[in-house]
Write an enzyme that holds these catalytic residues in place. Structure first.
Site, PDB file in Angstrom:
ATOM      1  N   ALA A 151       0.719  -0.851  -0.378  1.00 13.67           N
ATOM      2  CA  ALA A 151      -0.289   0.107   0.100  1.00 13.67           C
ATOM      3  C   ALA A 151       0.894   1.523  -0.470  1.00 13.67           C
ATOM      4  O   ALA A 151       1.812   1.069   0.437  1.00 13.67           O
ATOM      5  CB  ALA A 151      -0.778   0.001   1.093  1.00 13.67           C
ATOM      6  N   SER A 152       0.269   2.386  -0.302  1.00 19.10           N
ATOM      7  CA  SER A 152       0.843   3.904  -0.943  1.00 19.10           C
ATOM      8  C   SER A 152       2.161   3.601  -1.302  1.00 19.10           C
ATOM      9  O   SER A 152       2.198   3.661  -2.284  1.00 19.10           O
ATOM     10  CB  SER A 152       1.075   3.907   1.084  1.00 19.10           C
ATOM     11  OG  SER A 152       0.723   5.376   0.866  1.00 19.10           O
TER      12      SER A 152
END
Length: 255
Positions: free
Chosen positions: A42-43
């Site tokens: 994620a991110s």
């Protein structure tokens, strides 16, 4: 061909940019690049995956979290408890605004806000280009939201659902190699000093249980608590290391 295994909630924006640049250099050589997402990608973990020709994830992979955050620690209250205060003169209104020994001023907050918004616009623009999506659509599913792999697949953030073995087979196919015509070489980074220390603690704990069928419950509990706290502190300290204090980091937990 190269398969990039990503298992990370992200972190430093600067580090994410460096990794993405290197992956783009790899693609310039003509080698196929496939990203395989683990439990969390994620991110910043998603950011570096964008360079891949294909992105694979499992149905339960936590992905997305396309967002930006900033952190600027100040220690004025800590210093005040010691009787230490700071004063001085400046030539502009920005003087001392971003000093760690003073409270963050209004202009300093505005500068950080501008930096974060600029980084976010760059993030969604790169996702838009990489995934061939409208920027407005990316913004709708971004804003720091997290998605499991099945949802990310439906939204077009990833290409295929599957594990590392499927990603390796796909990378081989992209390279024009039939099944059984290729070997897999795993490349892992060298452990840092902090990780080596943690490993030694883990081995010590393992030895404690190996030499006795019923080790002292108090000793075992103490060592486990020490190991957990030491690992937690090192993890926090090693994460917040961006030179600009701006991060692509997912504040998500896998349970």
């Amino acid at each position: 061909a190269v398969v990039l295994r990503v298992d990370s909630p992200g972190g430093s924006m600067f580090a994410s940019e460096v990794v993405l640049d290197q992956l783009q250099e790899l693609k310039n050589t003509g080698r196929p690049l496939v990203a395989s997402m683990g439990s969390v990608a994620a991110s910043g973990g998603y950011y570096i995956s964008m360079a891949a020709d294909e992105i694979w994830a499992t149905e339960t992979t936590i992905s997305g979290s396309i967002g930006v955050g900033a952190m600027f620690p100040t220690f004025q209250r800590s210093l005040e408890t010691l009787g230490v205060t700071v004063d001085g003169f400046g030539t502009t209104s920005l003087s001392g605004q971003l000093s760690p020994v003073r409270a963050l001023g209004d202009e300093g907050r505005q500068l950080l806000d501008i930096s974060v918004r600029s980084a976010y616009d760059m993030f969604i623009a790169k996702v838009s280009a990489a995934r061939d999506m409208e920027v407005e659509r990316v913004d709708e599913i971004a804003q720091g939201r997290v998605w499991i792999g099945e949802d990310a697949y439906q939204m077009g953030l990833i290409d295929e659902l599957g594990g590392i073995d499927e990603a390796i087979a796909s990378a081989a196919a992209l390279a024009g190699l039939a099944e059984g015509e290729y070997n897999t070489v795993y490349i892992e980074r060298e452990l840092t000093m902090a990780e080596k220390v943690l490993l030694q603690y883990a081995r010590l704990l393992g030895m404690l249980f190996a030499v006795s069928d019923s080790p002292s419950e108090g000793v075992a509990t103490t060592l486990q608590r020490l190991l957990g706290r030491f690992e937690s502190e090192l993890t926090v300290l090693s994460t917040w290391n961006d030179p600009r204090g701006i991060y692509y980091h997912c504040m998500c937990e896998v349970r």
